[in-house]
Design a protein around this motif. Sequence first.
Motif, mmCIF file in Angstrom:
data_model
loop_
_atom_site.group_PDB
_atom_site.id
_atom_site.type_symbol
_atom_site.label_atom_id
_atom_site.label_comp_id
_atom_site.label_asym_id
_atom_site.label_seq_id
_atom_site.Cartn_x
_atom_site.Cartn_y
_atom_site.Cartn_z
ATOM 1 N N VAL A 118 -40.760 -38.659 5.500
ATOM 2 C CA VAL A 118 -42.018 -38.542 6.236
ATOM 3 C C VAL A 118 -41.878 -39.399 7.488
ATOM 4 C CG1 VAL A 118 -44.514 -38.936 6.211
ATOM 5 C CG2 VAL A 118 -43.352 -38.137 4.132
ATOM 6 N N LEU A 119 -42.094 -38.770 8.636
ATOM 7 C CA LEU A 119 -42.017 -39.463 9.919
ATOM 8 C C LEU A 119 -43.372 -39.388 10.607
ATOM 9 C CD1 LEU A 119 -39.079 -37.846 9.439
ATOM 10 C CD2 LEU A 119 -38.553 -39.377 11.318
ATOM 11 N N VAL A 120 -43.695 -40.429 11.371
ATOM 12 C CA VAL A 120 -44.969 -40.520 12.081
ATOM 13 C C VAL A 120 -44.698 -40.528 13.572
ATOM 14 C CG1 VAL A 120 -47.000 -41.986 12.485
ATOM 15 C CG2 VAL A 120 -46.072 -41.739 10.173
ATOM 16 N N ALA A 121 -45.496 -39.764 14.330
ATOM 17 C CA ALA A 121 -45.393 -39.754 15.787
ATOM 18 C C ALA A 121 -46.183 -40.928 16.352
ATOM 19 C CB ALA A 121 -45.959 -38.440 16.330
ATOM 20 N N LEU A 122 -45.643 -41.532 17.416
ATOM 21 C CA LEU A 122 -46.291 -42.683 18.047
ATOM 22 C C LEU A 122 -46.585 -42.395 19.514
ATOM 23 C CD1 LEU A 122 -44.034 -45.547 16.634
ATOM 24 C CD2 LEU A 122 -46.187 -44.677 15.685
ATOM 25 N N ASP A 123 -47.705 -42.966 20.007
ATOM 26 C CA ASP A 123 -48.025 -42.853 21.429
ATOM 27 C C ASP A 123 -47.309 -43.959 22.203
ATOM 28 O OD1 ASP A 123 -49.532 -45.201 21.086
ATOM 29 O OD2 ASP A 123 -51.469 -44.164 21.160
ATOM 30 N N GLU A 124 -47.601 -44.064 23.486
ATOM 31 C CA GLU A 124 -46.925 -45.039 24.347
ATOM 32 C C GLU A 124 -47.189 -46.479 23.910
ATOM 33 O OE1 GLU A 124 -48.931 -42.521 25.469
ATOM 34 O OE2 GLU A 124 -47.273 -41.204 26.009
ATOM 35 N N ALA A 125 -48.331 -46.712 23.231
ATOM 36 C CA ALA A 125 -48.682 -48.064 22.769
ATOM 37 C C ALA A 125 -48.151 -48.339 21.363
ATOM 38 C CB ALA A 125 -50.196 -48.252 22.815
ATOM 39 N N GLY A 126 -47.427 -47.374 20.778
ATOM 40 C CA GLY A 126 -46.876 -47.567 19.440
ATOM 41 C C GLY A 126 -47.854 -47.272 18.318
ATOM 42 N N ARG A 127 -48.949 -46.584 18.617
ATOM 43 C CA ARG A 127 -49.941 -46.222 17.596
ATOM 44 C C ARG A 127 -49.715 -44.778 17.151
ATOM 45 N NH1 ARG A 127 -53.332 -48.812 21.589
ATOM 46 N NH2 ARG A 127 -53.671 -46.697 22.348
ATOM 47 N N PRO A 128 -50.012 -44.481 15.886
ATOM 48 C CA PRO A 128 -49.876 -43.093 15.425
ATOM 49 C C PRO A 128 -50.690 -42.143 16.311
ATOM 50 C CG PRO A 128 -50.184 -44.547 13.566
ATOM 51 C CD PRO A 128 -50.409 -45.379 14.802
ATOM 52 N N THR A 129 -50.097 -40.999 16.605
ATOM 53 C CA THR A 129 -50.727 -40.015 17.483
ATOM 54 C C THR A 129 -50.586 -38.631 16.861
ATOM 55 O OG1 THR A 129 -50.862 -39.302 19.802
ATOM 56 C CG2 THR A 129 -48.658 -39.607 18.901
ATOM 57 N N PRO A 130 -51.521 -37.726 17.126
ATOM 58 C CA PRO A 130 -51.483 -36.394 16.509
ATOM 59 C C PRO A 130 -50.210 -35.609 16.825
ATOM 60 C CG PRO A 130 -53.649 -36.804 17.437
ATOM 61 C CD PRO A 130 -52.754 -37.927 17.910
ATOM 62 N N VAL A 131 -49.830 -34.788 15.848
ATOM 63 C CA VAL A 131 -48.677 -33.894 16.004
ATOM 64 C C VAL A 131 -49.161 -32.450 15.941
ATOM 65 C CG1 VAL A 131 -47.056 -35.549 14.998
ATOM 66 C CG2 VAL A 131 -48.130 -33.833 13.530
ATOM 67 N N PRO A 132 -48.408 -31.518 16.531
ATOM 68 C CA PRO A 132 -48.799 -30.110 16.440
ATOM 69 C C PRO A 132 -48.719 -29.630 14.990
ATOM 70 C CG PRO A 132 -47.000 -30.428 18.034
ATOM 71 C CD PRO A 132 -47.196 -31.725 17.309
ATOM 72 N N PRO A 133 -49.593 -28.704 14.623
ATOM 73 C CA PRO A 133 -49.499 -28.151 13.261
ATOM 74 C C PRO A 133 -48.216 -27.353 13.099
ATOM 75 C CG PRO A 133 -51.096 -26.924 14.568
ATOM 76 C CD PRO A 133 -50.642 -28.077 15.417
ATOM 77 N N LEU A 134 -47.817 -27.198 11.865
ATOM 78 C CA LEU A 134 -46.628 -26.405 11.558
ATOM 79 C C LEU A 134 -47.000 -24.936 11.683
ATOM 80 C CD1 LEU A 134 -43.685 -26.494 10.600
ATOM 81 C CD2 LEU A 134 -44.539 -26.368 8.264
ATOM 82 N N VAL A 135 -46.231 -24.196 12.439
ATOM 83 C CA VAL A 135 -46.454 -22.762 12.602
ATOM 84 C C VAL A 135 -45.468 -22.039 11.704
ATOM 85 C CG1 VAL A 135 -46.431 -20.819 14.219
ATOM 86 C CG2 VAL A 135 -47.221 -23.072 14.977
ATOM 87 N N GLN A 136 -45.984 -21.330 10.736
ATOM 88 C CA GLN A 136 -45.125 -20.581 9.825
ATOM 89 C C GLN A 136 -44.581 -19.350 10.532
ATOM 90 O OE1 GLN A 136 -44.259 -21.732 6.900
ATOM 91 N NE2 GLN A 136 -45.664 -23.449 6.989
ATOM 92 N N GLU A 137 -43.282 -19.116 10.377
ATOM 93 C CA GLU A 137 -42.674 -17.936 10.976
ATOM 94 C C GLU A 137 -43.012 -16.717 10.150
ATOM 95 O OE1 GLU A 137 -38.555 -18.295 11.618
ATOM 96 O OE2 GLU A 137 -38.724 -20.075 12.856
ATOM 97 N N SER A 138 -43.309 -15.607 10.828
ATOM 98 C CA SER A 138 -43.590 -14.368 10.098
ATOM 99 C C SER A 138 -42.274 -13.769 9.642
ATOM 100 C CB SER A 138 -44.353 -13.386 10.975
ATOM 101 O OG SER A 138 -43.569 -13.037 12.086
ATOM 102 N N THR A 139 -42.307 -13.082 8.532
ATOM 103 C CA THR A 139 -41.088 -12.484 7.970
ATOM 104 C C THR A 139 -41.052 -10.984 8.162
ATOM 105 O OG1 THR A 139 -42.129 -12.370 5.798
ATOM 106 C CG2 THR A 139 -40.754 -14.311 6.262
ATOM 107 N N GLY A 140 -41.882 -10.449 9.007
ATOM 108 C CA GLY A 140 -41.889 -9.008 9.140
ATOM 109 C C GLY A 140 -41.969 -8.574 10.490
#
Length: 140
Positions: A118-140
């Motif tokens: 599990v990895l956490v994204a950090l902003d310029e100040a070193g605080r946790p910052t939001p990440v983009p949601p996981l986009v599931q690839e379509s299989t069809g």
Amino acid sequence: VMTLSLLPAPARPGPETRITHVVFPGTTNHHGTLFGGEALAYMDSAAFIAATRHCRRKVVTRHLGETEFRRPVPAGTLVELIARVVATGRTSMTVQVELWTEQLYSEERELGCVGTFVLVALDEAGRPTPVPPLVQESTG
């Protein structure tokens, strides 16, 4: 005079990160197999790259989840790490990493180790910052 032609630029990275290493004797224990800590370092590096590609921000490892060492990895073996972001939270990404072993002189491959990071994204100040949601690839 031989001229080298440049290959076209590779496409944007896909949903997985792949890294290959050779297991040299300096990374092995007295049994001639890869140190567990070396395997974890390889896996953490692959998880870091996959998470960074996902969010394009500074990331740090927050948690090492369940890891299963399935078989010894002898010196002289190739290892291929395959890392995939499998879930996202508000500021975190869960990355599954597989370590596959491959004999140098055959096509034999076996799953040597699998783990979750599990990895956490950090902003310029070193605080946790939001990440983009996981986009599931379509299989069809």
